[in-house]
Design an enzyme around this catalytic site. Sequence first.
Site, PDB file in Angstrom:
ATOM      1  N   HIS A 171      -4.131  -4.412  -0.281  1.00 22.94           N
ATOM      2  CA  HIS A 171      -3.756  -5.007   1.008  1.00 22.94           C
ATOM      3  C   HIS A 171      -3.831  -6.530   0.910  1.00 22.94           C
ATOM      4  O   HIS A 171      -4.928  -7.086   0.977  1.00 22.94           O
ATOM      5  CB  HIS A 171      -4.703  -4.519   2.120  1.00 22.94           C
ATOM      6  N   GLU A 179      -3.071  -8.664   3.102  1.00 22.34           N
ATOM      7  CA  GLU A 179      -3.548  -9.222   4.379  1.00 22.34           C
ATOM      8  C   GLU A 179      -5.072  -9.111   4.522  1.00 22.34           C
ATOM      9  O   GLU A 179      -5.651  -9.706   5.425  1.00 22.34           O
ATOM     10  CB  GLU A 179      -2.825  -8.556   5.559  1.00 22.34           C
ATOM     11  N   CYS A 182       0.847  -1.205   0.000  1.00 21.85           N
ATOM     12  CA  CYS A 182       0.000   0.000   0.000  1.00 21.85           C
ATOM     13  C   CYS A 182       0.883   1.256   0.000  1.00 21.85           C
ATOM     14  O   CYS A 182       1.617   1.494  -0.945  1.00 21.85           O
ATOM     15  CB  CYS A 182      -1.000  -0.036   1.148  1.00 21.85           C
TER      16      CYS A 182
END
Length: 203
Positions: free
Chosen positions: A184, A186, A82
Site C-alpha cells: 500500500h 498510501e 494491492c
Amino acid sequence: MNKKIAIVDYGMGNLLSVKKALDYIGANSFITSDAEKLKESDAIILPGVGAFPDAIESLKKNGLNKIITNEANEGKPFLGICLGMQLLFEESEEVTKTKGLGLIKGRIIKIKTEFKIPQIGWNSINIPKECELLKGVLEKSYVYFVHSYCAALENKDNLNAYCDYGAKIPAVVSSKNVFGIQFHPEKSGEIGLKMLKNFWELI
C-alpha cells in the site's frame, strides 16, 4: 488543461486514503465509477481490498473491466494497488479460479511460506530492474504489505521489485504503461508517496 488521475470506484478499495495521498503530493485526482470519466482521465489507478472474484464481478457489473483494459491497451498510464495489482494478471486461484484483466502475463497464487499468512506489516524491497515508478527509491526501502496471495509472473522481465517473506514475493511489476504495486503506497510513508509522485509525473 489540468491533468487528472481517475481512481476507479467499484466498491472494493480504500479510495479515500489513496485520494488523500495524491492530494498530499499535489496530484489532481477524482474518484469515479463512470466509464466516460475514466476515458477522459489522463491516468487511471485501480485500488483494491478484498477477494479477487468479488472484485472482478464488481468491475464487470458496470462494464468497467472492458473500459480499463481498453484504456490501458491504448497506452494510458495505469496503476493497480494491492488487489488492484493482482487484478492485472490473467487469472487467480483465490476462492475459485477466476479470470483477471489479462494486462500482465501470469497468475495469482497463495503465498507459499513458513511465515504467517497474511503478510501484514513492513518489509523491505529488492529492486532487480528499475522502472519509472521506482525512480529515486532505494534498494531495501521499507513498505507496508497486507496480503495472502501474490503474483506468479510468466515473464521475469515484468518484475521490478520483490520482498522476501520466506519466499520471493513480487512487490512492483510493470509492462509498458501498466504498473502494479502489491503493497500500500498510501500507507508506506515517504517511499510510497515518492512512487505515487513518480506515477503522477508520467502524465
